[in-house]
Write a protein that holds these residues in place. Structure first.
Motif, short mmCIF file in Angstrom:
data_model
loop_
_atom_site.label_atom_id
_atom_site.label_comp_id
_atom_site.label_asym_id
_atom_site.label_seq_id
_atom_site.Cartn_x
_atom_site.Cartn_y
_atom_site.Cartn_z
N ASP A 63 4.14 -5.36 3.90
CA ASP A 63 3.60 -4.31 4.78
C ASP A 63 4.11 -4.53 6.20
OD1 ASP A 63 2.19 -2.16 5.68
OD2 ASP A 63 0.27 -3.17 5.76
N HIS A 116 0.84 -1.21 0.00
CA HIS A 116 0.00 0.00 0.00
C HIS A 116 0.87 1.24 0.00
CE1 HIS A 116 0.15 1.22 4.36
NE2 HIS A 116 0.27 -0.07 4.59
N ASP A 171 5.73 2.39 7.24
CA ASP A 171 4.41 1.85 6.90
C ASP A 171 3.71 2.78 5.92
OD1 ASP A 171 2.04 0.51 6.85
OD2 ASP A 171 1.43 1.03 8.88
N ASN A 172 3.95 2.65 4.64
CA ASN A 172 4.57 1.49 4.05
C ASN A 172 5.51 1.94 2.93
OD1 ASN A 172 5.06 -1.23 3.47
ND2 ASN A 172 3.31 -1.37 2.13
N GLU A 216 -5.54 1.61 2.22
CA GLU A 216 -5.31 0.45 3.07
C GLU A 216 -5.62 0.77 4.52
OE1 GLU A 216 -3.01 -2.38 5.65
OE2 GLU A 216 -2.97 -0.20 5.58
N GLU A 217 -5.19 1.94 4.96
CA GLU A 217 -5.34 2.29 6.37
C GLU A 217 -6.79 2.46 6.78
OE1 GLU A 217 -3.01 2.10 8.40
OE2 GLU A 217 -1.10 2.41 7.35
#
Ligand code: ZN
Length: 405
Positions: A379, A305, A317-318, A351-352
């Motif tokens: 990740d 991501h 991240d990331n 993604e988050e």
């Protein structure tokens, strides 16, 4: 470990359906070329620096993530690798502005802190006294206290007795460590009980405080000692309400403000934090492709991501996963540009917020899902990789064991 992953990807691509005798020489030469490209001609630093230093955090829906999408696509184009961006949906855009948090009484001191992500901002600087969340034992006690919050900042967290790691205290003041730890545990329990006693859950409580006219909410950025504490660690969460500014202060500065309020020494805070919401905006996955020469409808996916959480530089991240997949594609393009199967590097958005980009991709591309041979997703940040999750695909373990042997 990154080298191992490069090798495993290549092995999966060039050894399938072929005898070892036929391909071993070719495998060796390709692996050697990959090794040279990765070790002696690495492009990772020159990719990492602009992504992490210049673009930085990449909250989904932000202009920063859009800049990162554009930068990523430009990098692939620069290597001559076909790349496309695909809209997978929309997201609420929120722009973090500059922030100044100052203690103006009983003495002047600029404080270290940030707005929580998706917090309400201020239209112009606001100023007011600070009170602490009270020790209440029932909802009615809470309601009786509530009017006092109008026009004030509310210090909601417990103040840590120390902002140093426990090991530090143990090393330099071992005789008092247990006493401190026991008192801290008791204080944490009492604080937690008082929060529960008001009868409102986290978000509902903060909304209620906002409705009651709180100027702003102050919390400590030190992660709770019950959840991943760390030396010098700060965690910026999501604001629970967009009705009132929610400010995280560094552990030391939060403790200072709270102690002043607790002891009636008249702390006053001035906050200038012009964050704002900017409506729904389109959000994207970025997809680079090396088309398969023999089996173009079979796919190997490299994914990571690109979006990140707010506030940090998001190297770990990331950024690290993003860079790994970019570098793998650069290397393949340089030494193995015509793979038998199609290799896709897919850089997810959202993604988050709940794997939104990858979920949408899977539903929009059943052809790719059906033709998928292997997927490598990264990740897990920097550092040595000690395990690789099969994400529920029990049968995949045997392949990875063989590739990584
Ligand atoms: Zn992540």
């Amino acid at each position: 470990m990154k080298r191992l992953i490069h090798f495993s990807i290549v092995l999966s691509l060039i050894t399938s359906n072929a005898t070892h005798a036929q391909t071993s020489t070719r495998v060796d030469s390709v692996l050697h070329a990959i090794r040279v490209e990765a070790i002696e001609k690495s492009d990772v630093y020159s990719l990492a620096q602009p992504l992490i230093d210049s673009i930085g955090s990449r909250l989904t829906g932000s202009a920063d993530l859009q800049r990162a999408d554009d930068w990523l696509a430009a990098a692939y184009r620069g290597w001559g690798i076909p790349v496309r961006t695909e809209q997978y949906g929309t997201a609420r855009a929120w722009r973090r502005g500059t922030i100044h948090i100052d203690l103006t009484a009983p003495r002047v001191r600029s404080l270290e802190g940030m707005l929580m992500a998706f917090s309400a901002g201020t239209r112009k600087p606001i100023q007011g006294p600070v009170i602490i969340y009270p020790n209440v034992s029932s909802g009615s006690e809470f309601e009786a206290w509530l009017p006092q919050v109008r026009g004030k900042f509310l210090a909601l967290s417990l103040a840590e007795p120390t902002c140093r790691p426990d090991e530090n205290w143990q090393k330099f003041a071992p005789e008092s460590f247990e006493k401190m730890r026991d008192e801290r545990t008791a204080a944490l329990r009492a604080w937690s009980a008082s929060l529960h006693a008001c009868g409102l859950g986290g978000e509902a409580l903060l909304l209620r405080l906002g409705e009651a006219g709180a100027l702003g909410l102050l919390v400590s950025l030190r992660p709770s000692l019950t959840a991943s504490p760390g030396w010098g660690t700060s965690k910026i969460g999501t604001a629970s309400t967009d009705k009132v500014p929610e400010v995280g202060l560094s552990c030391e500065d939060y403790g200072l403000v709270r102690r002043l309020a607790e002891r009636n020494q008249g702390p006053v805070i001035r906050l200038d934090a012009p964050a704002r919401f900017e409506g729904e905006v389109p959000v994207f996955n970025v997809i680079a492709e090396l088309r398969g020469s023999e089996k173009p409808d079979e796919y190997v996916l490299l994914s990571a991501h690109l979006d990140s959480w707010d506030a940090a530089s998001d190297a770990t991240d990331n950024g690290s996963g993003t860079l790994l997949m970019m570098e793998a594609m650069r290397i393949f393009n340089a030494v193995y540009p015509h793979p038998r199967r199609t290799i896709l590097a897919v850089h997810w958005g959202g993604e988050e917020q709940g794997l939104n980009g990858s979920r949408a991709f899977a539903s929009q591309h059943s052809d790719i899902v059906n033709g998928l041979q292997a997927l490598f997703n990264q990740d897990n940040g920097t550092g040595r990789i000690v395990s690789i999750s099969m994400s529920g695909f029990a049968g995949a373990g045997a392949f990875f064991r063989r590739w990584l042997a």
